[in-house]
Scaffold this motif. Structure first.
Motif, PDB file in Angstrom:
ATOM      1  N   LEU A  37      12.785 -28.257 -24.066  1.00  0.00           N
ATOM      2  CA  LEU A  37      12.120 -29.513 -24.149  1.00  0.00           C
ATOM      3  C   LEU A  37      11.187 -29.844 -23.095  1.00  0.00           C
ATOM      4  O   LEU A  37      10.011 -30.322 -23.048  1.00  0.00           O
ATOM      5  N   ASP A  38      11.379 -29.184 -21.842  1.00  0.00           N
ATOM      6  CA  ASP A  38      10.801 -29.415 -20.607  1.00  0.00           C
ATOM      7  C   ASP A  38       9.497 -28.521 -20.764  1.00  0.00           C
ATOM      8  O   ASP A  38       8.427 -28.959 -20.496  1.00  0.00           O
ATOM      9  N   TRP A  39       9.502 -27.484 -21.358  1.00  0.00           N
ATOM     10  CA  TRP A  39       8.599 -26.525 -21.420  1.00  0.00           C
ATOM     11  C   TRP A  39       7.573 -27.215 -22.507  1.00  0.00           C
ATOM     12  O   TRP A  39       6.491 -27.060 -22.315  1.00  0.00           O
ATOM     13  N   VAL A  40       7.943 -27.760 -23.711  1.00  0.00           N
ATOM     14  CA  VAL A  40       7.447 -28.296 -24.691  1.00  0.00           C
ATOM     15  C   VAL A  40       6.427 -29.546 -24.001  1.00  0.00           C
ATOM     16  O   VAL A  40       5.458 -29.756 -24.415  1.00  0.00           O
ATOM     17  N   VAL A  41       7.103 -30.332 -23.269  1.00  0.00           N
ATOM     18  CA  VAL A  41       6.543 -31.542 -22.801  1.00  0.00           C
ATOM     19  C   VAL A  41       5.338 -30.967 -21.773  1.00  0.00           C
ATOM     20  O   VAL A  41       4.319 -31.476 -21.761  1.00  0.00           O
ATOM     21  N   LEU A  42       5.705 -30.182 -20.778  1.00  0.00           N
ATOM     22  CA  LEU A  42       4.514 -29.450 -20.055  1.00  0.00           C
ATOM     23  C   LEU A  42       3.402 -28.778 -20.854  1.00  0.00           C
ATOM     24  O   LEU A  42       2.269 -29.063 -20.585  1.00  0.00           O
TER      25      LEU A  42
ATOM     26  N   THR B 113       1.390 -31.537 -22.638  1.00  0.00           N
ATOM     27  CA  THR B 113       0.583 -32.353 -21.558  1.00  0.00           C
ATOM     28  C   THR B 113      -0.641 -31.702 -20.939  1.00  0.00           C
ATOM     29  O   THR B 113      -1.834 -32.003 -21.410  1.00  0.00           O
ATOM     30  N   LEU B 114      -0.408 -30.400 -20.787  1.00  0.00           N
ATOM     31  CA  LEU B 114      -1.735 -29.457 -20.603  1.00  0.00           C
ATOM     32  C   LEU B 114      -2.480 -29.469 -21.360  1.00  0.00           C
ATOM     33  O   LEU B 114      -3.916 -29.538 -21.412  1.00  0.00           O
ATOM     34  N   LEU B 115      -2.032 -29.087 -22.859  1.00  0.00           N
ATOM     35  CA  LEU B 115      -3.059 -29.009 -23.754  1.00  0.00           C
ATOM     36  C   LEU B 115      -3.807 -30.305 -24.195  1.00  0.00           C
ATOM     37  O   LEU B 115      -4.932 -30.136 -24.406  1.00  0.00           O
ATOM     38  N   SER B 116      -3.094 -31.430 -24.113  1.00  0.00           N
ATOM     39  CA  SER B 116      -3.773 -32.726 -24.567  1.00  0.00           C
ATOM     40  C   SER B 116      -4.983 -32.882 -23.203  1.00  0.00           C
ATOM     41  O   SER B 116      -5.908 -33.488 -23.516  1.00  0.00           O
ATOM     42  N   ILE B 117      -4.705 -32.470 -22.107  1.00  0.00           N
ATOM     43  CA  ILE B 117      -5.805 -32.766 -20.979  1.00  0.00           C
ATOM     44  C   ILE B 117      -7.003 -32.083 -21.382  1.00  0.00           C
ATOM     45  O   ILE B 117      -7.941 -32.206 -21.312  1.00  0.00           O
ATOM     46  N   VAL B 118      -6.594 -30.590 -21.692  1.00  0.00           N
ATOM     47  CA  VAL B 118      -7.779 -29.756 -22.122  1.00  0.00           C
ATOM     48  C   VAL B 118      -8.594 -30.377 -23.324  1.00  0.00           C
ATOM     49  O   VAL B 118      -9.895 -30.519 -23.063  1.00  0.00           O
ATOM     50  N   ILE B 119      -8.002 -30.608 -24.274  1.00  0.00           N
ATOM     51  CA  ILE B 119      -8.610 -31.179 -25.750  1.00  0.00           C
ATOM     52  C   ILE B 119      -9.274 -32.449 -25.398  1.00  0.00           C
ATOM     53  O   ILE B 119     -10.280 -32.771 -25.880  1.00  0.00           O
TER      54      ILE B 119
ATOM     55  N   SER C 230      -3.780 -18.832 -12.649  1.00  0.00           N
ATOM     56  CA  SER C 230      -4.843 -18.501 -13.959  1.00  0.00           C
ATOM     57  C   SER C 230      -4.513 -19.693 -15.148  1.00  0.00           C
ATOM     58  O   SER C 230      -5.729 -20.177 -15.357  1.00  0.00           O
ATOM     59  N   VAL C 231      -3.260 -20.320 -14.940  1.00  0.00           N
ATOM     60  CA  VAL C 231      -3.235 -21.316 -16.034  1.00  0.00           C
ATOM     61  C   VAL C 231      -3.796 -22.619 -15.544  1.00  0.00           C
ATOM     62  O   VAL C 231      -4.720 -23.235 -16.288  1.00  0.00           O
ATOM     63  N   ILE C 232      -3.848 -22.869 -14.258  1.00  0.00           N
ATOM     64  CA  ILE C 232      -4.348 -24.228 -13.685  1.00  0.00           C
ATOM     65  C   ILE C 232      -5.922 -24.036 -14.008  1.00  0.00           C
ATOM     66  O   ILE C 232      -6.604 -24.851 -14.382  1.00  0.00           O
TER      67      ILE C 232
ATOM     68  N   VAL D 235      12.249 -33.360 -16.383  1.00  0.00           N
ATOM     69  CA  VAL D 235      11.647 -32.233 -15.445  1.00  0.00           C
ATOM     70  C   VAL D 235      10.200 -31.688 -15.886  1.00  0.00           C
ATOM     71  O   VAL D 235       9.530 -31.464 -14.898  1.00  0.00           O
ATOM     72  N   GLY D 236      10.199 -31.616 -17.264  1.00  0.00           N
ATOM     73  CA  GLY D 236       8.880 -31.020 -17.593  1.00  0.00           C
ATOM     74  C   GLY D 236       7.730 -32.250 -17.559  1.00  0.00           C
ATOM     75  O   GLY D 236       6.595 -31.655 -17.118  1.00  0.00           O
ATOM     76  N   LEU D 237       8.187 -33.397 -17.611  1.00  0.00           N
ATOM     77  CA  LEU D 237       7.135 -34.469 -17.160  1.00  0.00           C
ATOM     78  C   LEU D 237       6.456 -34.218 -15.900  1.00  0.00           C
ATOM     79  O   LEU D 237       5.413 -34.444 -15.418  1.00  0.00           O
ATOM     80  N   VAL D 238       7.695 -34.128 -14.739  1.00  0.00           N
ATOM     81  CA  VAL D 238       7.175 -34.159 -13.455  1.00  0.00           C
ATOM     82  C   VAL D 238       6.420 -32.714 -13.100  1.00  0.00           C
ATOM     83  O   VAL D 238       5.445 -32.937 -12.532  1.00  0.00           O
ATOM     84  N   PHE D 239       7.104 -31.837 -13.755  1.00  0.00           N
ATOM     85  CA  PHE D 239       5.897 -30.469 -13.621  1.00  0.00           C
ATOM     86  C   PHE D 239       4.619 -30.580 -13.980  1.00  0.00           C
ATOM     87  O   PHE D 239       3.571 -30.322 -13.678  1.00  0.00           O
ATOM     88  N   ALA D 240       4.535 -31.469 -15.426  1.00  0.00           N
ATOM     89  CA  ALA D 240       3.081 -31.643 -15.855  1.00  0.00           C
ATOM     90  C   ALA D 240       2.397 -32.673 -14.806  1.00  0.00           C
ATOM     91  O   ALA D 240       1.164 -32.498 -14.798  1.00  0.00           O
ATOM     92  N   CYS D 241       3.017 -33.306 -14.061  1.00  0.00           N
ATOM     93  CA  CYS D 241       2.215 -34.219 -13.107  1.00  0.00           C
ATOM     94  C   CYS D 241       1.713 -33.487 -12.073  1.00  0.00           C
ATOM     95  O   CYS D 241       0.591 -33.746 -11.676  1.00  0.00           O
ATOM     96  N   ILE D 242       2.483 -32.500 -11.692  1.00  0.00           N
ATOM     97  CA  ILE D 242       2.124 -31.561 -10.682  1.00  0.00           C
ATOM     98  C   ILE D 242       0.973 -30.834 -10.993  1.00  0.00           C
ATOM     99  O   ILE D 242      -0.093 -30.717 -10.321  1.00  0.00           O
ATOM    100  N   PHE D 243       0.892 -30.258 -12.377  1.00  0.00           N
ATOM    101  CA  PHE D 243      -0.126 -29.508 -12.928  1.00  0.00           C
ATOM    102  C   PHE D 243      -1.258 -30.405 -12.901  1.00  0.00           C
ATOM    103  O   PHE D 243      -2.505 -30.070 -12.712  1.00  0.00           O
TER     104      PHE D 243
END
Lengths: 49, 575
Positions: B4-9, B12-18, B155-157, B409-417
């Protein structure tokens, strides 16, 4: 930059802010907020020391 | 991290790019690409300013700093609201009136081309180094925590940023900053609430504050004036104001944010909102760190927070000695935890003798625990060198990954990214703007058409992005230079600020005097830096460098101006 556009921008600089009526008051509010935070932090630190 | 954490992360990243691509579509001119057609409302400007300033390190290192050093770092931001007011009065109307693309363009109107080019060049060096670090620093932390190769993380960032910045330019940058700041605020508030919830039963939030205060972590204000003390009220108000004036007034990565404002009013409101919200935001992040500290007074923390270094020592020559230290640490921690509970119990009794006794017991146990940690750090230094001994960046994330619930956990890591992406995208767009507007369009190809400049702008944006990724991937080979790069970036701010102050307030000073003053100032600041870090013969907290640099530019230019007969060009662009 065309003259009318420049005039609009300058006029806009003279316009009042949406809150506190004048820019001077808004600036004073920002600085007052800072002073208030410093006082609050000071007493917050003291209260739990 | 779990699924679930990976899904959230990932989402979130995908939504930012889109969202970035969607908001930036239809950009066909360089005015649109670099100024978002001056269409932004104050709230977008405000959150974009805050998001650009708040890098991932703000959210990983700041709680760790409160854990180690207390909350005194908040004083560094006291000069910021004053700077916001000064810039709203001076820089914003001038930049808007001149309709400039970069802050340095103003200097050509006011002084001359060589001053503009020198300043833009100083910015490109300083921000170019910083942009590499903005990707590198969180990449290395995330790589250690997530177990990824640093090449994947950077590379991801970097890849995600390049996609939306190259397609949508500054419009995409500002809107994604807005979105990223909302994600960050939500994530950090949730992390704060969960940290309080995770405190042991019977320990209230007030108790936690008493523990943090008693352990010296709520050291928010220090009025003593000491040049060697990095964070006190005076260094924050004076030094912090100079840093903020330089950063928000002369650094294109911030100037570009408020240049996109629809009007002077919208840009000013964006800056002033930052002046109101920034200090409480930093206070809140530091308080989160103090609460993590309290949590670890009840739950045993690792002896060292960097998991990679811990693993290395557990498998190396010091494995046995380290294991013994860990056992000793566990015993001392039990004592410490017990004496802390006793302290909380007797505190409500109001008996000063019992309270003092309980406090002394706790302090003794805490000192012993710190001694053991010191021995562990010494061991890590002996094995991996001094660079490996700072684990501040890992404190908060290791807490997050171990104790926060599924999804968060996924959300906090999404925040960091998101924080990395917001600050890096602002930097890349600023670097691309200066490269194209101040250098390419002004010196290399002055007669290009709109499609040509737009193509070059996209190319510059992508090139700076690729440079950032490559810097992050090769930075680990630079060793101690990486630390130096961070400090080096701060050496240019005083000179930049001095040049702009001369432009704004010293009508009689000419371009040549300013140019030479800037060269002298930069030489003096670099000498100070060499004396401090090279020869170790002086000690000046780095917050004072901009003050020195700025002062020298102004004084040197004033003196030189009496001997030079250069034109003062457009005095009307001074205040």
């Amino acid at each position: 930059m065309s003259e009318p556009l420049l005039k609009n921008i300058i006029d806009d600089a003279e316009s009042d802010p949406p809150i506190f009526k004048t820019w001077k008051r808004l600036y004073a509010a920002v600085l007052f907020n800072l002073a208030l935070l410093v006082v609050l932090f000071y007493f917050f630190g003291k209260a739990f020391q | 991290m779990r699924t679930l954490d990976w899904v959230v992360l990932f989402l979130t990243l995908l939504s930012i790019v889109i969202y970035g691509i969607y908001k930036g579509k239809g950009t066909r001119t360089i005015r649109g690409f670099f100024l978002a057609d001056k269409s932004m409302k104050w709230y977008t400007v405000a959150l974009s300013i805050m998001a650009t300033q708040a890098s991932a390190i703000t959210f990983t290192s700041t709680p760790g700093q409160a854990y180690v050093d207390g909350m005194r770092f908040v004083q560094f931001y006291f000069g910021l609201p004053i700077a916001m007011v000064i810039l709203s009065i001076t820089a914003v109307p001038i930049f808007h009136k001149l309709n400039v693309y970069t802050a340095y363009e103003y200097l050509e109107y006011r002084f001359d081309l060589k001053t503009r080019t020198l300043t833009s060049f100083l910015f490109l060096i300083q921000r170019g180094l910083a942009a590499g670090m903005t990707i590198y620093a969180p990449s290395i932390v995330l790589s250690v925590i997530l177990g990824w190769d640093i090449r994947i993380t950077s590379s991801v960032i970097g890849g995600a940023i390049i996609i939306y910045t190259t397609s949508g330019g500054v419009k995409a940058v500002n809107w994604t900053d807005f979105q990223q700041m909302l994600i960050i605020m939500f994530g950090m508030i949730m992390a704060f609430i969960m940290t309080i919830v995770l405190l042991p039963s019977g320990v209230s939030f007030t108790d936690a504050l008493h523990v943090a205060g008693g352990m010296g972590k709520l050291n928010l204000i220090d009025f003593s004036f000491d040049l060697n003390n990095r964070y006190n009220f005076w260094s924050g108000i004076i030094g912090g104001m100079f840093v903020a004036l330089a950063y928000f007034g002369c650094d294109q990565s911030q100037v570009q944010r408020y240049l996109t404002g629809q009007s002077i009013t919208q840009s000013r409101l964006g800056l002033l909102f930052n002046g109101i919200a920034k200090v409480p935001m930093q206070f809140f992040i530091l308080l989160l760190g103090a609460m993590v500290f309290v949590f670890y007074q009840y739950v045993q923390p690792p002896l060292f927070f960097n998991p990679v270094e811990t693993r290395k020592i557990q498998e190396g020559a010091y494995a046995e000695a380290y294991e013994q230290l860990e056992s000793k640490y566990a015993e001392v921690f039990e004592e410490k935890s017990k004496s802390l509970r006793e302290y909380i119990d007797v505190k409500s009794s109001g008996d000063p003798v019992s309270i003092a006794q309980a406090q002394a017991n706790f302090q003794t146990a805490d000192n012993r625990a710190n001694e053991i940690r010191g021995e562990a750090v010494h061991m890590i230094k002996a094995q991996s060198g001094s660079l490996a001994t700072n684990d501040t960046n890992y404190i908060f994330l290791s807490f997050v990954i171990k104790y926060l619930p599924l999804g968060l956990v996924g959300l906090v890591f999404a925040c960091i990214f998101a924080a990395t992406m917001s600050s890096t995208s602002g930097e890349l767009s600023a670097l691309a703007t200066c490269s194209v507007v101040d250098i390419y369009k002004r010196h290399i190809k002055t007669d290009g058409d709109e499609p040509h400049y737009l193509m070059i702008s996209r190319l510059a944006m992508a090139s700076w992005g690729i440079y950032g990724i490559l810097f992050a991937q090769f930075a680990s080979g630079l060793g101690s230079l990486v630390e130096a790069v961070n400090i080096l970036g701060s050496l240019f701010y005083g000179t930049l600020l001095g040049i702009f102050l001369l432009g704004f307030y010293f009508k009689w000073i000419g371009g040549t005097a300013t140019f030479l003053g800037a060269v002298i100032s930069e030489a003096i600041v670099l000498t100070l830096f060499l004396l401090e870090y090279g020869f170790k013969s002086i000690t000046v907290a780095w917050l004072w460098y901009p003050v020195v640099g700025c002062g020298v530019v102004i004084i040197a230019a004033m003196v030189l101006n009496t001997f030079l007969t250069g034109t003062n060009k457009q005095k009307s662009f001074a205040i």
